[in-house]
Design an enzyme around this catalytic site. Structure first.
Site, PDB file in Angstrom:
ATOM      1  N   HIS A   1     -31.274 -29.067  15.316  1.00 15.75           N
ATOM      2  CA  HIS A   1     -30.275 -29.868  16.035  1.00 15.75           C
ATOM      3  C   HIS A   1     -30.437 -31.366  15.735  1.00 15.75           C
ATOM      4  O   HIS A   1     -30.336 -32.194  16.653  1.00 15.75           O
ATOM      5  CB  HIS A   1     -30.394 -29.590  17.530  1.00 15.75           C
ATOM      6  CG  HIS A   1     -29.121 -29.776  18.302  1.00 15.75           C
ATOM      7  ND1 HIS A   1     -28.369 -30.937  18.240  1.00 15.75           N
ATOM      8  CD2 HIS A   1     -28.461 -28.960  19.160  1.00 15.75           C
ATOM      9  CE1 HIS A   1     -27.315 -30.812  19.029  1.00 15.75           C
ATOM     10  NE2 HIS A   1     -27.341 -29.616  19.598  1.00 15.75           N
TER      11      HIS A   1
ATOM     12  N   HIS B   1     -28.489 -22.748  23.856  1.00 16.64           N
ATOM     13  CA  HIS B   1     -29.636 -23.170  23.043  1.00 16.64           C
ATOM     14  C   HIS B   1     -30.975 -22.580  23.502  1.00 16.64           C
ATOM     15  O   HIS B   1     -32.000 -23.270  23.526  1.00 16.64           O
ATOM     16  CB  HIS B   1     -29.728 -24.701  23.009  1.00 16.64           C
ATOM     17  CG  HIS B   1     -28.595 -25.372  22.277  1.00 16.64           C
ATOM     18  ND1 HIS B   1     -27.896 -24.779  21.265  1.00 16.64           N
ATOM     19  CD2 HIS B   1     -28.044 -26.616  22.415  1.00 16.64           C
ATOM     20  CE1 HIS B   1     -26.974 -25.622  20.802  1.00 16.64           C
ATOM     21  NE2 HIS B   1     -27.027 -26.724  21.490  1.00 16.64           N
TER      22      HIS B   1
ATOM     23  N   GLU C   1     -24.892 -28.048  12.889  1.00 18.67           N
ATOM     24  CA  GLU C   1     -25.852 -27.014  13.271  1.00 18.67           C
ATOM     25  C   GLU C   1     -25.445 -25.715  12.596  1.00 18.67           C
ATOM     26  O   GLU C   1     -24.503 -25.049  13.026  1.00 18.67           O
ATOM     27  CB  GLU C   1     -25.853 -26.846  14.789  1.00 18.67           C
ATOM     28  CG  GLU C   1     -26.148 -28.124  15.550  1.00 18.67           C
ATOM     29  CD  GLU C   1     -25.510 -28.129  16.935  1.00 18.67           C
ATOM     30  OE1 GLU C   1     -25.750 -27.192  17.713  1.00 18.67           O
ATOM     31  OE2 GLU C   1     -24.758 -29.064  17.245  1.00 18.67           O
TER      32      GLU C   1
HETATM   33  C1  GLA Z   1     -24.297 -28.254  20.848  1.00 20.90           C
HETATM   34  C2  GLA Z   1     -23.336 -27.789  21.834  1.00 20.90           C
HETATM   35  C3  GLA Z   1     -22.856 -28.974  22.554  1.00 20.90           C
HETATM   36  C4  GLA Z   1     -23.994 -29.701  23.199  1.00 20.90           C
HETATM   37  C5  GLA Z   1     -24.951 -30.119  22.209  1.00 20.90           C
HETATM   38  C6  GLA Z   1     -26.147 -30.773  22.850  1.00 20.90           C
HETATM   39  O1  GLA Z   1     -23.693 -28.949  19.857  1.00 20.90           O
HETATM   40  O2  GLA Z   1     -22.269 -27.067  21.316  1.00 20.90           O
HETATM   41  O3  GLA Z   1     -21.916 -28.605  23.474  1.00 20.90           O
HETATM   42  O4  GLA Z   1     -24.643 -28.854  24.077  1.00 20.90           O
HETATM   43  O5  GLA Z   1     -25.341 -29.001  21.477  1.00 20.90           O
HETATM   44  O6  GLA Z   1     -25.825 -31.604  23.886  1.00 20.90           O
END
Ligand code: GLA
Length: 372
Positions: free
Chosen positions: A200, A126, A337
């Site tokens: 997110h 991220h 996402e």
């Molecule tokens: C995304 C990732 C997860 C986790 C979330 C936030 O969905 O794939 O593994 O990191 O973000 O916690």
């Protein structure tokens, strides 16, 4: 209509039962370095509301009506900026430069190897230690025919978090009069780089204190997904969902198969996987539809992206206390996402995430709300 007019018109509406459409700004606190942070309240013609802050471009609240017309806030978050600054798993935020993981925090572009922050075991997640979710975006309230709009802009410097190229970003959040939160992302660079932007938000369509999301019904418009290894890095395979717990081509409750003895679900502690969307229209296709049966709230996600990460908040454990004192327990929300596939910089067989000078990165996702 000038910005001032938009603000003045809607300031009156804030505490009324039937608010007027528009956008209003209010103070949300200050960053440790003293910079002020604002919160913007967007209201559409139907009284649906979204509040969004320039800090991380975070959607802090979003209301949706149930089948009786009762509105509730359907996203996780906090009441104040301080709680966001203390740390959280990306609640409501804009994610970048690269949403999801890049294996070992490294990629080659041209003849150069770039090294990024390894902030998720040995992988990059991220956008790194200080991703776009922690940037203070410049915010410009405006009005477009579709509804109130907040334009966020940000410049990510060359070399930030290890990425090459200066990236100039614009993200428009529009709360349309058709009860959609529409997100339009745009970016340009002065040097080849990788870009994969998303939002997110964590949804629970039952509203605050709605408990876990296991009885939410989900449809995902995908014949395939990208299986992962133990570190949640795609193996490179594009696997059929047929006969697996990843088959959401017909609506199924999240709880129906989440605890199946399945290697992929074990690796993710539940759903945390990228689905390869069946796209009919490269501009905007249905990615997913979520129905909460007790309230009848429906959320449809449409996107121009080729993939969607379906994440069932497996890593929440009740230690974070959110809005109104609600403890956020395991699987109390779901994320959809929209994105290019994880680790694309190291997977030439996946759709490319390279952005070059002269090109424009453009991506749109719509979260559409209704009730049945
Ligand atoms: C995304 C990732 C997860 C986790 C979330 C936030 O969905 O794939 O593994 O990191 O973000 O916690």
């Amino acid at each position: 209509m000038g910005d001032e007019t938009v603000i003045i018109r809607s300031v009156l509406a804030m505490n009324e039962d039937t608010p007027a459409a528009g956008i209003t700004r209010m103070p949300f606190g200050a960053l440790p370095d003293g910079r002020d942070v604002d919160l913007y309240l967007l209201t559409n013609d139907n009284g649906m509301r979204a509040s969004i802050t320039g800090y991380g471009g975070i959607v802090t609240s979003l209301t949706a009506a149930d089948r009786r017309g009762e509105s509730a806030d359907v996203v996780l978050g906090f009441d104040d900026l301080g709680a966001y600054l203390e740390g959280h798993p990306y609640f409501g935020a804009i994610i970048g430069r690269y949403g999801n993981r890049i294996a070992n925090g490294t990629f080659e572009l041209g003849r150069t190897t770039f090294t990024l922050a390894q902030n998720n075991n040995n992988n990059h997640l991220h956008g790194g230690a200080i991703g776009f979710d922690k940037a203070l975006w410049s915010a410009q309230p405006q009005s477009v025919p579709e509804g109130p709009q907040l334009r966020l802009t940000h410049v990510s410097a060359d070399g930030k978090e290890g990425y090459p190229g200066r990236l100039d970003l614009t993200v428009d959040y529009t709360l349309t009069h058709d009860n959609e939160l529409r997100v339009d992302y745009r970016a340009t660079t002065d040097d080849p780089t990788h870009v994969n932007l998303t939002n997110h938000s964590y949804f629970n369509l039952a509203g605050p204190g709605g408990g876990d999301i296991l009885s939410h019904e989900v449809l995902i418009n995908a014949d395939h997904f990208t299986p992962v290894d133990e570190g949640l890095i795609p193996t490179g395979e594009i696997r059929s969902v047929e006969g697996t717990p990843m088959d959401f081509r017909e609506p199924a409750t999240i709880g129906a198969r989440i605890d199946t003895d399945d290697e992929q679900l074990r690796f993710g502690s539940g759903y945390d996987h990228n689905f390869v969307l069946n796209r009919v229209d490269r501009e905007l296709s249905l990615a997913a539809r979520v129905i909460e049966p007790t309230t009848g709230r429906v959320m449809e996600v449409l996107t121009s992206e080729p993939g969607v990460q379906f994440y069932t908040a497996n890593f929440l454990d009740g230690r974070l206390t959110g809005k109104g004192g609600t403890a956020y327990g395991r699987r109390c929300a779901l994320c959809l996402e929209t994105q290019h596939f994880p680790d694309s910089p190291n997977k030439p067989e996946f759709p490319t995430t390279v952005l070059r000078p002269g090109e424009v990165y453009e991506s749109t996702t719509v979260y559409r709300f209704s009730a049945i």
